[in-house]
Write a protein that holds these residues in place. Structure first.
Motif, PDB file in Angstrom:
ATOM      1  N   PRO A  81     -11.366   3.179   8.596  1.00 35.24           N
ATOM      2  CA  PRO A  81     -12.641   2.508   8.316  1.00 35.24           C
ATOM      3  C   PRO A  81     -13.712   3.506   7.860  1.00 35.24           C
ATOM      4  CG  PRO A  81     -11.801   1.859  10.461  1.00 35.24           C
ATOM      5  CD  PRO A  81     -10.934   2.969   9.977  1.00 35.24           C
ATOM      6  N   ALA A  82     -14.500   3.071   6.900  1.00 32.54           N
ATOM      7  CA  ALA A  82     -15.563   3.906   6.349  1.00 32.54           C
ATOM      8  C   ALA A  82     -16.852   3.077   6.313  1.00 32.54           C
ATOM      9  CB  ALA A  82     -15.173   4.374   4.957  1.00 32.54           C
ATOM     10  N   PRO A  83     -17.986   3.708   6.067  1.00 29.14           N
ATOM     11  CA  PRO A  83     -19.257   2.975   6.075  1.00 29.14           C
ATOM     12  C   PRO A  83     -19.328   1.871   5.011  1.00 29.14           C
ATOM     13  CG  PRO A  83     -19.639   5.335   6.104  1.00 29.14           C
ATOM     14  CD  PRO A  83     -18.185   5.136   5.894  1.00 29.14           C
ATOM     15  N   TYR A  91     -11.310   4.514   3.711  1.00 25.85           N
ATOM     16  CA  TYR A  91     -10.867   5.790   3.152  1.00 25.85           C
ATOM     17  C   TYR A  91      -9.370   5.918   3.369  1.00 25.85           C
ATOM     18  CZ  TYR A  91     -15.737   7.372   2.922  1.00 25.85           C
ATOM     19  OH  TYR A  91     -17.057   7.504   2.624  1.00 25.85           O
ATOM     20  N   ARG A  92      -8.679   6.483   2.402  1.00 24.71           N
ATOM     21  CA  ARG A  92      -7.241   6.662   2.510  1.00 24.71           C
ATOM     22  C   ARG A  92      -6.940   7.947   3.287  1.00 24.71           C
ATOM     23  NH1 ARG A  92      -3.657   5.828  -2.618  1.00 24.71           N
ATOM     24  NH2 ARG A  92      -4.123   3.701  -2.031  1.00 24.71           N
ATOM     25  N   VAL A  93      -6.038   7.843   4.251  1.00 15.70           N
ATOM     26  CA  VAL A  93      -5.571   8.990   5.026  1.00 15.70           C
ATOM     27  C   VAL A  93      -4.116   9.210   4.658  1.00 15.70           C
ATOM     28  CG1 VAL A  93      -5.117   9.889   7.330  1.00 15.70           C
ATOM     29  CG2 VAL A  93      -7.149   8.526   6.909  1.00 15.70           C
ATOM     30  N   ARG A  94      -3.775  10.415   4.251  1.00 16.29           N
ATOM     31  CA  ARG A  94      -2.393  10.736   3.906  1.00 16.29           C
ATOM     32  C   ARG A  94      -1.758  11.490   5.070  1.00 16.29           C
ATOM     33  NH1 ARG A  94      -5.127  12.174  -0.829  1.00 16.29           N
ATOM     34  NH2 ARG A  94      -4.948  14.338  -0.208  1.00 16.29           N
TER      35      ARG A  94
END
Length: 111
Positions: free
Chosen positions: A88-90, A95-98
């Motif tokens: 989760p982002a503002p 946001y993508r996490v690899r």
């Protein structure tokens, strides 16, 4: 005669594993095991098990051989699969996490 052991899809980034692989490349196996046993980084445990596995593979192939003269001939780390997750982002974005993984190959051989 050389022996090979492989570790596939270990869930840590290849960069972190390469730091440890660079420490033991070209060393005697006894010294390499001592370094990995006393290293605080978390990938040191599976890498130590992998070197022990390569030694045991060498023993199976060379029954009358002397294992005290073994050397870590090659050790290399390749990138494995990457799991893509969302964080989760503002303002409702994500946001993508690899989450990276790696493949390690160890070859031991007598001097």
């Amino acid at each position: 005669m050389e022996a090979v052991a492989k570790l596939n899809n270990y869930p840590t980034s290849p960069r972190k594993m390469r730091l440890l692989a660079d420490l033991v490349r070209g060393l005697d196996v006894e010294k390499a095991l001592a370094i990995l046993e006393h290293n605080a980084k978390h990938p040191a445990v599976p890498l130590r098990k992998l070197v022990v596995s390569a030694i045991s593979n060498w023993k199976q192939a060379n029954e009358g051989g002397d294992e005290t003269k073994l050397v870590v001939k090659t050790i290399f780390v390749d990138g494995g699969r990457t799991l893509k997750r969302m964080r989760p982002a503002p303002q409702g974005r994500g946001y993508r996490v690899r989450k990276r993984s790696n493949h390690v190959t160890v070859t031991v051989d007598s001097k």
